[in-house]
Structure formats: structure tokens, C-alpha cells
Design a protein around this motif. Structure first.
Motif, PDB file in Angstrom:
ATOM      1  N   VAL A   1       0.849  -1.181   0.000  1.00  0.00           N
ATOM      2  CA  VAL A   1       0.000   0.000   0.000  1.00  0.00           C
ATOM      3  C   VAL A   1       0.889   1.238   0.000  1.00  0.00           C
ATOM      4  O   VAL A   1       1.874   1.310   0.743  1.00  0.00           O
ATOM      5  N   GLN A   2       0.548   2.194  -0.826  1.00  0.00           N
ATOM      6  CA  GLN A   2       1.245   3.481  -0.823  1.00  0.00           C
ATOM      7  C   GLN A   2       0.240   4.578  -0.512  1.00  0.00           C
ATOM      8  O   GLN A   2      -0.867   4.588  -1.051  1.00  0.00           O
ATOM      9  N   LEU A   3       0.648   5.491   0.333  1.00  0.00           N
ATOM     10  CA  LEU A   3      -0.193   6.600   0.746  1.00  0.00           C
ATOM     11  C   LEU A   3       0.545   7.907   0.451  1.00  0.00           C
ATOM     12  O   LEU A   3       1.730   8.044   0.801  1.00  0.00           O
TER      13      LEU A   3
ATOM     14  N   TYR B   1     -12.073  -1.597   2.456  1.00  0.00           N
ATOM     15  CA  TYR B   1     -12.347  -2.367   3.659  1.00  0.00           C
ATOM     16  C   TYR B   1     -11.268  -2.167   4.708  1.00  0.00           C
ATOM     17  O   TYR B   1     -10.976  -3.080   5.486  1.00  0.00           O
ATOM     18  N   SER B   2     -10.690  -0.997   4.718  1.00  0.00           N
ATOM     19  CA  SER B   2      -9.625  -0.708   5.662  1.00  0.00           C
ATOM     20  C   SER B   2      -9.952   0.549   6.441  1.00  0.00           C
ATOM     21  O   SER B   2     -10.869   1.299   6.104  1.00  0.00           O
TER      22      SER B   2
ATOM     23  N   CYS C   1      -5.421  12.290   1.231  1.00  0.00           N
ATOM     24  CA  CYS C   1      -4.567  11.109   1.330  1.00  0.00           C
ATOM     25  C   CYS C   1      -4.999  10.157   0.222  1.00  0.00           C
ATOM     26  O   CYS C   1      -6.084   9.563   0.302  1.00  0.00           O
ATOM     27  N   ALA C   2      -4.167  10.040  -0.793  1.00  0.00           N
ATOM     28  CA  ALA C   2      -4.454   9.157  -1.920  1.00  0.00           C
ATOM     29  C   ALA C   2      -3.774   7.816  -1.674  1.00  0.00           C
ATOM     30  O   ALA C   2      -2.573   7.765  -1.395  1.00  0.00           O
TER      31      ALA C   2
ATOM     32  N   LYS D   1     -12.364   6.997  -5.446  1.00  0.00           N
ATOM     33  CA  LYS D   1     -11.105   7.671  -5.749  1.00  0.00           C
ATOM     34  C   LYS D   1      -9.957   7.190  -4.852  1.00  0.00           C
ATOM     35  O   LYS D   1      -8.853   7.715  -4.936  1.00  0.00           O
ATOM     36  N   ASN D   2     -10.227   6.220  -3.987  1.00  0.00           N
ATOM     37  CA  ASN D   2      -9.208   5.744  -3.048  1.00  0.00           C
ATOM     38  C   ASN D   2      -8.569   6.894  -2.283  1.00  0.00           C
ATOM     39  O   ASN D   2      -7.344   6.944  -2.110  1.00  0.00           O
TER      40      ASN D   2
END
Length: 121
Positions: free
Chosen positions: A2-4, A31-32, A22-23, A73-74
Motif C-alpha cells: 500500500v502506498q499513501l 475495507y480498511s 490522502c491518496a 477515488k481511493n
């Protein structure tokens, strides 16, 4: 993996507003739990807000900050209103693959690089 990536920080006068974004990448975003933390110079990193099924907040920001998420849009947003000089810090977003609630920094597995928020008096 995962990248934020955070964005939206800056310099604002007391009483002003900023919106942080925060993309996130990764299939498990919907689901997080995504949380926001902040760390001021010389202080420990502290919980600000998080969103799993619903938002929850630290008492220090309740009524002033609003966390929201757009799963299409995550992206998770932190709308910060009525900012105070004591809100000055580097703001980080973080992810836990579960649905919490999680308010401790050691409960989060992935972190962004942080974005600076400075509130002048």
C-alpha cells in the motif's frame, strides 16, 4: 503493498481552513481503516481522526475537523476548520487493513510521507 500520499498542507492564519488529502493505492482500500495523525516538533505522534465504517476523532479536534472518504477515488480527506496555532504539525495518513477502531500509531501498518501544516497566530 500500500502506498499513501498526502497533500494539501500549507501555511494558514489562525481561524482559517485547510483540506488535506490522502491518496491510497491497493485493493483493500474500501475495507480498511484510514487514520490521520500529527506530530509537532518535540512531541509524540498523536491520533487526529480515522474512518472505518464511520468517522471518529480526537477530542482536541472534534467539532473543527471532518474526515471523509471517497472509495471510488481511493482518497481520504481531512477538512480542518477553525485552525489554531497548536494544530501546527506534520500530518500523516496511515492505513490498517482491518476496520478498527484504531487510535494508536502502532496499530497502523502503512504510512505516508507527511505534509506540513503551519498555523500562524
Amino acid at each position: 503493498q500500500v502506498q499513501l500520499v498526502e497533500s494539501g498542507g500549507g501555511l494558514v492564519q489562525a481561524g482559517g481552513s485547510l483540506r488535506l488529502s490522502c491518496a491510497a493505492s491497493g485493493r483493500t482500500f474500501s475495507y480498511s481503516t484510514i487514520g490521520w495523525f500529527r506530530q509537532a516538533p518535540g512531541k509524540e505522534r498523536e491520533f487526529v481522526a480515522a474512518f472505518n465504517w464511520a468517522p471518529y476523532y480526537a477530542d482536541s479536534v472534534k467539532g473543527r475537523f471532518t474526515i471523509s472518504r471517497d472509495n471510488a477515488k481511493n482518497t481520504v480527506y481531512l477538512q480542518m476548520n477553525s485552525l489554531k496555532p497548536e494544530d501546527t504539525a506534520v500530518y500523516y495518513c496511515a492505513q490498517n487493513g482491518g476496520l478498527g477502531p484504531y487510535i494508536r500509531s502502532d496499530e497502523y501498518h502503512y504510512w505516508g510521507q507527511g505534509t506540513q501544516v503551519t498555523v500562524s497566530s
